[in-house]
Each structure stands twice: as structure tokens, then as C-alpha cells.
Design an enzyme around this catalytic site. Structure first.
Site, short mmCIF file in Angstrom:
data_model
loop_
_atom_site.label_atom_id
_atom_site.label_comp_id
_atom_site.label_asym_id
_atom_site.label_seq_id
_atom_site.Cartn_x
_atom_site.Cartn_y
_atom_site.Cartn_z
N CYS A 135 0.84 -1.20 0.00
CA CYS A 135 0.00 0.00 0.00
C CYS A 135 0.88 1.25 0.00
O CYS A 135 1.66 1.49 0.93
CB CYS A 135 -0.91 -0.06 1.22
SG CYS A 135 -1.52 1.53 1.78
N CYS B 155 1.08 3.46 2.95
CA CYS B 155 1.81 2.88 4.09
C CYS B 155 3.30 3.14 3.90
O CYS B 155 4.02 3.42 4.86
CB CYS B 155 1.53 1.39 4.21
SG CYS B 155 -0.23 1.01 4.40
#
Ligand code: FAD
Length: 514
Positions: free
Chosen positions: A42, A45
Site C-alpha cells: 500500500c 503505508c
């Protein structure tokens, strides 16, 4: 150094939790655990990791009371546990099992994060961890009897206004130090303000158990100045506290051998992996699907059943899932029921289903946290928009937004990278409804994807071996690039033709599929 699998490494000042240590460490702990549940694929992230690491370093001294940890939910071994903690998007920050208002903007300051930790701890008094010191303001009575009830030489009083976090931060900073206590006193506590002659907020006073007191002399009334002063007082020592590092067992990863891939081809392994991950991992995070999510899943599977140019058993599988979903009455679907359909076990037969694993070929990154799932999802949706143009060629399209609408719904309802989903929704809301034909739909997705590429070029989510180019580059499609008044522009007719060839069934290769 680069982390082996996830975004963090054992050298970071935080605890890397794994499935076998998560529950034992976090639940039933005498301290608060601040856990970031992330997915290594992600992008947000990846952007957020430096902030989280810096926060962990900033509040390292708080660790008897507050531990900072991470769990990689993209690691297959952790998926069940992430589900149990109710994680549906990344990154999600939690204090023990309590969800924490997530300031996931990577630009958010460490100070904001630190303060929201305190606010979150205080909001959940019922789960106040035993190892957490009281943080509420001191009263006249408490201060009066302080040295009778506490065996310490020093008491630091931090006078401050109600909104200030300074007193609580310094209290936590000094947690591991013995022979000194810290309390905050509110400016509204008139008797104490008068007694010590306090005129500035914040300011602090050092009380000694022999009855004397004086103002703490600092250059600036700030956290690090107070902490520095208090830690160096004669007789103040760091206690025997050992931070929790135990769960940092070495992380087992098997290096994935690089699979040679040709950038001018599409690989079925990526597409089937996208199907597996989307349906069996992302959708599975919701134990019951309701409302919008039911609709989004139905639309997504309907489009897959109609346009995915898969191997025959995959097409059969998609059609049977589609049929099952169409027959669902009511507005809720427990994932347990859907799972039976997705595993498609027929009595006495080997399950004719998609592989229960992911294999990235065209989407393989140079490191495990690059590329993978989001790359395959883009590839899948480009392919579907192009397949829709083949179905409708020559005739007027029934619904030019059929595929884009399904993608929009899927991303909104299920895509774990929540910030990505928000960005995508922003682009969709802005212009998706202007799409008038299936050809325009394929071009719309191509041009929006290029916008995302432009935004992400040069950021830390970019795999250095796969720079985010405006796509297709000239070496893939020379006629796509033309020059008008000495400026480089796209020839959209050529791009459309290229998309149709690139995402056509004959350009999909079966390497590495079982
Ligand atoms: P990707 O961008 O994933 O592209 C995959 C493949 O598609 C490329 O290898 C190329 O073959 C082809 N391709 C590239 N450009 C185009 C194009 N214009 N048209 C057709 N095909 C193309 N990450 C973030 O950090 N922030 C975000 O906000 C964000 N939003 C996202 C939104 C969505 C809907 C999705 C699916 C992903 C998002 N991501 C975001 C992830 C990011 O876009 C990439 O998918 C990820 O960084 C992996 O990049 P990649 O190098 O594998 O190439």
C-alpha cells in the site's frame, strides 16, 4: 537497510509483531500498544512508514506504558489475525483493540500524533493500562501530601493551561526514571498558582522532599528542556526497565527468484493473482457484506464474468460466482457463505479453482513491497475496459460506464489502500460521467492512470527498476507520441489502438501459471 519483507526492520525502535506474538503481546498487556496495521504493497503505508518510525523513536521512553508496533497484513501468515482485529483498510492505527483516530497523513507532525495518542488513551479510561501513570491534573490535596505517600526526592510540577500537552508528555518521558515524579497543574488551580507564585503558563517548579522549591531554569518552556533538566538531577537514575523487544524474532523470508518478464506483454499469472487477492483477501476482510458493498461486489463479479478472457476453468468459476451472487436475496452476504462459492468445492472432484496464492510476473517488484497487487489491479481493469470495446465493437454501447463503474465501486468498497481509494474517487467524481462510449472508457482509465503515475513519480513508492513513466513510452508505442508546435503530445487514436493490442487476449502469456 531495506526490510526483508515488510516496510520495517528489526533495527527500528518498534516491535515487529507476527501472528504468533500479536495476540499474546497486545491483548492482556499491562501497557498500551499502539499498533500500525499496514500492507506492504500500500503506497500510503510506504509514505507513512518514516513518520511512524520517527514517532516510535520520539516516544521510546514511554515504553513501559506505551509500546509502538507494526503488523504487516500483506503477509499471508498474518491475514487471519488482521481480520480478527477488524482491519479493513491500510494503514489502520489502533491502541490495543481500540481504534485510534488515524492521523495517517504522512505530513502530519510527530507532535500531532503524540498528542492524539494521549487523547486516545484518556478517552478510553476503562481500558487504562496498569503500567500507564495517571495523567490527570494534580489537586491541592495530592500535592500537599505528596512526599508522605511517594518515596521520591523530587516532584516536578508543570503549570499549564488545559489544552497544553506538555505536562503529560514530560510525565511519560520521565516514566523510566526513578526518584522523580512529574504532575501537571492547571492554570485554573488558583491555590497552587498562588502558593508557588506562578505567572507564566507553561512554567515548571521543582519541589524537593526537604520542603524547598524553585522554578526550573530552562531556556525554553518546552518538552525537551524539561526532560533534559529532570534526567540530570542528582540522584535521578534510569530504572531497570527493559523495553519489550522479545517478539522481534527473526523474520523468515524466502527470497523470491526473479522471473524474467517482458514489458510488452501481459501475464495471466498477474491477472489470476489479482482475482484471488481481490475476492479472497480484500473482500474477505468484511465478515458480512451489506448495502453498497453487496452492490459493488455484484457489479465487479458481473463484469469479470462477462469480460475476463480467462482460461476456461477460470471463466466457469467466475460465471458460477456471478450466478450465485445474482440469486442472493436480501441485502447481506456473510463472507462465510461467499467463501464456499469461491472455493468451489464439488463433491468428489479436485477443486477447479484459482490458485490460492499470488504469483507476480509482469507485476513483480525488485523488492517485496514494490508493485504486486495494485499493479495487477490496474492491469486487470485496463484489460476489462478494452475487452468491453471488443464486445461492443460496431454497435452502440449499452452502458459505457459498465466497467469503470464496477472499478469505482470495487475501489471504494474494498481496496485496502484507503487513501488511494479516496484519490481515485476524486478523479471519478470529477469526470467519469463525461465518458460517452466504451472507447472513451478505455482512454479515460489510461489517462487517469497516467495522472497517478505523474503524481507518484520520484516518491518512495516508486520501484527504482520500474520508474513511473507516462505510459506507453515511445519504445512500446512510437506512434502514440506526436509533436505539435514542437510540443510532445499524445495521439489518442494511436493510444487507443495500442491499448486494444496490448490488452488483447493474444498478448496475455501463461508463464508461471499452474
Ligand atoms: P502501476 O502504476 O501499478 O502500473 C501497472 C502496469 O500498468 C505498468 O507496469 C504498465 O505496464 C501499465 N501501465 C502504466 N501506466 C498505464 C496507463 N496509463 N495506462 C495503461 N496501463 C498502464 N499509490 C500511491 O502511492 N498513492 C495513490 O494515491 C495510489 N492510488 C491508486 C489508485 C488505484 C485505483 C490503484 C489501483 C493503485 C493506486 N496506487 C497508489 C498504487 C500505484 O498506482 C501503483 O499501482 C503501485 O505503486 C505499483 O506501481 P507499478 O510500478 O507496478 O505500476
Amino acid at each position: 537497510g531495506a526490510p526483508p519483507g515488510g516496510l520495517y526492520s528489526p533495527g527500528d525502535p518498534l516491535v515487529l509483531l507476527q501472528v504468533d506474538t500479536l495476540e499474546s503481546s497486545v491483548l492482556n498487556s499491562s501497557s498500551a500498544w499502539l499498533v500500525e496495521f499496514y500492507a506492504s504493497w500500500c503506497g500510503h503505508c510506504v509514505h507513512f512508514a518514516p513518520t511512524w518510525r520517527a514517532l516510535a523513536a520520539d516516544i521510546q521512553e514511554w515504553s513501559p506504558a506505551v509500546n509502538v508496533a507494526v503488523v504487516d497484513c500483506a503477509d499471508i501468515a498474518n491475514q487471519k489475525t488482521c481480520g480478527k482485529f477488524g482491519i479493513t483498510g491500510f494503514p489502520t492505527l489502533k491502541v490495543n483493540s481500540v481504534c485510534f483516530v488515524p492521523p495517517t497523513d504522512p505530513g502530519d507532525s510527530i507532535q500531532n500524533l503524540r498528542q492524539s495518542i494521549i487523547t486516545n488513551l484518556e478517552m478510553h479510561k476503562e481500558t487504562w493500562p496498569p503500567a500507564c501513570p495517571p495523567l490527570e491534573p494534580a489537586s491541592v490535596e495530592e500535592i500537599r501530601g505528596f512526599f508522605q505517600t511517594n518515596n521520591v526526592t523530587y516532584l516536578a510540577l508543570i503549570f499549564e493551561t488545559n489544552e497544553s500537552f506538555l505536562g503529560r508528555e514530560v510525565t511519560l518521558d520521565m516514566l523510566q526514571y526513578e526518584n522523580v515524579a512529574v504532575r501537571r497543574v492547571l492554570s485554573s488551580e488558583e491555590e497552587l498558582v498562588k502558593k508557588y507564585g506562578v505567572t507564566a503558563f507553561p512554567s515548571s517548579f521543582l519541589l524537593i522532599n526537604n520542603g524547598t522549591f524553585s522554578r526550573i531554569p530552562v531556556q525554553m518552556e518546552a518538552r525537551s528542556f524539561y526532560t533534559h533538566f529532570l534526567q540530570r538531577l542528582p540522584g535521578v537514575t534510569r530504572g531497570p526497565y527493559m523495553p519489550t523487544r522479545a517478539p522481534d524474532t527473526p523474520i523468515k523470508t524466502t527470497p523470491i527468484p526473479r522471473k524474467p518478464a517482458d514489458r510488452s506483454k501481459v501475464y495471466m499469472a498477474d491477472l489470476e493473482s489479482a482475482l484471488h487477492y481481490a475476492l479472497r483477501v480484500e473482500v474477505a476482510r468484511f465478515s458480512v457484506l451489506t448495502g453498497e458493498r453487496v452492490r459493488a461486489l455484484k457489479d465487479f463479479v458481473a463484469v469479470l464474468a462477462k469480460y475476463f478472457p480467462g482460461r476456461p476453468f477460470v471463466q466457469n468459476f467466475l460465471r458460477s460466482v456471478d450466478r450465485w451472487l445474482r440469486n442472493v436475496r436480501g441485502s447481506r452476504i456473510p463472507y462465510s457463505a461467499l467463501k464456499l462459492v469461491l472455493t468451489n468445492r464439488k463433491e468428489g472432484q479436485a477443486p477447479a479453482v484459482l490458485s490460492n496464492n499470488v504469483t507476480w510476473v509482469g507485476c513483480q517488484g525488485s523488492e517485496p513491497h514494490f508493485r504486486g497487487y495494485p499493479c495487477s489491479l490496474w492491469t486487470l481493469f485496463h484489460l476489462l475496459t478494452v475487452q468491453a470495446t471488443r464486445h461492443h465493437s460496431g454497435q452502440k454501447a449499452e452502458d459505457p460506464l459498465e466497467v469503470l463503474g464496477a472499478m469505482r465501486g470495487y475501489v471504494q468498497s474494498f481496496f485496502g489502500c484507503r487513501e488511494c481509494a479516496q484519490h481515485f474517487e476524486g478523479m471519478a467524481a470529477e469526470s467519469m460521467d463525461k465518458v460517452r462510449s466504451v472507447d472513451e472508457a478505455a482512454l479515460w482509465l489510461w489517462s487517469r492512470h497516467n495522472r497517478v503515475n505523474a503524481r507518484l513519480a520520484g516518491t518512495e513508492t516508486e520501484d527504482p527498476q520500474f520508474p513511473k513513466l507516462q505510459w506507453p513510452p515511445p519504445e512500446l508505442c512510437h506512434p502514440c507520441h506526436s509533436v505539435v508546435k514542437r510540443r510532445q503530445v499524445w495521439d489518442e487514436a494511436a493510444v487507443l489502438q495500442f491499448l486494444k493490442a496490448y490488452f488483447s487476449p493474444i498478448n496475455i502469456f501463461l508463464n508461471y501459471t499452474e
